[in-house]
Design an enzyme around this catalytic site. Structure first.
Site, PDB file in Angstrom:
ATOM      1  N   ARG A 225       0.851  -1.192   0.000  1.00  0.00           N
ATOM      2  CA  ARG A 225       0.000   0.000   0.000  1.00  0.00           C
ATOM      3  C   ARG A 225       0.886   1.240   0.000  1.00  0.00           C
ATOM      4  O   ARG A 225       1.915   1.287   0.687  1.00  0.00           O
ATOM      5  CB  ARG A 225      -0.933   0.025   1.228  1.00  0.00           C
ATOM      6  CG  ARG A 225      -2.036  -1.029   1.185  1.00  0.00           C
ATOM      7  CD  ARG A 225      -3.051  -0.685   0.109  1.00  0.00           C
ATOM      8  NE  ARG A 225      -4.138  -1.642  -0.011  1.00  0.00           N
ATOM      9  CZ  ARG A 225      -4.195  -2.624  -0.899  1.00  0.00           C
ATOM     10  NH1 ARG A 225      -3.184  -2.826  -1.718  1.00  0.00           N
ATOM     11  NH2 ARG A 225      -5.240  -3.422  -0.956  1.00  0.00           N
ATOM     12  N   HIS A 273       0.440  -0.314 -10.242  1.00  0.00           N
ATOM     13  CA  HIS A 273      -0.440  -1.120  -9.383  1.00  0.00           C
ATOM     14  C   HIS A 273      -0.871  -2.407 -10.109  1.00  0.00           C
ATOM     15  O   HIS A 273      -2.053  -2.736 -10.183  1.00  0.00           O
ATOM     16  CB  HIS A 273      -1.666  -0.317  -8.948  1.00  0.00           C
ATOM     17  CG  HIS A 273      -2.289  -0.847  -7.678  1.00  0.00           C
ATOM     18  ND1 HIS A 273      -2.882  -0.040  -6.749  1.00  0.00           N
ATOM     19  CD2 HIS A 273      -2.402  -2.120  -7.185  1.00  0.00           C
ATOM     20  CE1 HIS A 273      -3.346  -0.765  -5.742  1.00  0.00           C
ATOM     21  NE2 HIS A 273      -3.053  -2.046  -5.988  1.00  0.00           N
TER      22      HIS A 273
END
Length: 310
Positions: A225, A273
């Site tokens: 994250r 991502h």
């Protein structure tokens, strides 16, 4: 007949509709799958935060909300969500993460950039790595994904350390926990992989102080994250050589703004991502199995702890 609500973006509906029905059929479940059921009649919600459902109060019959995503930080604090929330733990997602993490760990361990990116006619035969057994890898976050990555790296010969907020014992991983354990597992670390959830307790777990604990010239790999890293501290550590290179797949703001200094820094690799994504076929199997457990009166797997945030 069970009524299952699919709440995600329209493109996901096209991707998941057939695979979910195939998985339901394989588990012997009689399901009416739709995007627009009457909320009062819904038995289960297949959920992504980018879908239309944000107020769960009308879903009075719903037995569980099944997340399509591994991360739940954007929904776990929703006060209207009183039904059990189930994290996506999917063998396809896990395999994808293991492959990405192992690939980038080996890239840095082997010093590939020194040979591949400098095609300038210089014979750099003095650049070679130690063997894996001589380079310890540290994983912050040894849940399902972190443990799987740790086992794969151990299989290649790397000594693996792992840190979690609470004590764990995992075969082939030297486990640490708590604040003191964080310092111990980062001290002298040469490769640090972040796979922690995004919670108030994990925000900026890598900061000026903790980055200073790494072995000089270590590597940071973050497929976890974005908020786990303080960007300014990482840039400063890169500029002074404390960190040799950072490979980052996740960021505070996504997509990463075009003017962010990570894009232009010579010792940062940005990936969009894509370290691992939920695969419709394997995720559908997990969802069908969870619903079957619910219908049999068996406990759900991977229920989110609301207080812990994951």
């Amino acid at each position: 007949m069970l009524k299952v609500m699919f709440s995600a973006k329209p493109a996901a509906w096209e991707e998941y509709r057939e695979t979910l029905m195939t998985a339901f059929d394989a588990e012997g479940l009689d399901v009416d799958l739709s995007r627009d059921h009457d909320p009062a009649e819904v038995d289960y919600i297949v959920f992504a935060p980018n879908g239309p459902v944000s107020d769960f109060r009308p879903y009075t019959k719903t037995k569980a909300v099944l997340s399509l995503w591994a991360g739940v930080e954007t929904v776990v604090g929703n006060e209207t969500l009183t039904q059990p929330l189930l994290r996506m733990v999917d063998h396809g997602l896990t395999a994808g993460m293991v492959e990405w993490v192992v690939g980038h760990t080996l890239r840095h361990h082997l010093g590939m950039d020194a040979h591949i990116t400098q095609q300038d006619g210089v014979w750099r035969d003095t650049v070679y790595p130690p063997i894996a057994a001589q380079r310890t890898v540290t994983i912050l976050g040894i849940g399902a994904l972190g443990a799987a990555c740790g086992q794969a790296l151990h299989g290649l010969g790397f000594p693996v350390r792992g840190w979690s907020r609470t004590p764990k014992q995992i075969e082939n991983i030297e486990c640490f926990s708590g604040d003191d354990g964080l310092r111990d597992t980062l001290s002298g670390a040469e490769v640090v992989i972040l796979l922690l959830p995004d919670t108030p307790d994990t925000r900026h777990v890598l900061n000026a102080e903790t980055l200073g604990l790494l072995a000089r010239g270590g590597f940071v790999i973050n497929p976890g994250r974005g908020p786990l890293i303080d960007d300014d501290s990482l840039l400063a550590a890169l500029d002074r050589g404390q960190v040799a290179h950072a490979t980052l797949d996740v960021f505070d703001v996504e997509p990463l703004p075009k003017d962010h200094p990570f894009w232009s820094h010579p010792n940062v690799t940005v990936t969009p991502h894509i370290a691992s994504t939920t695969r419709a076929d394997t995720a559908s199997q997990v969802i069908a199995q969870q619903i079957k457990r619910g219908e049999r009166g068996e406990p759900f797997l991977h229920v989110v702890d609301r207080q812990a945030g994951y």
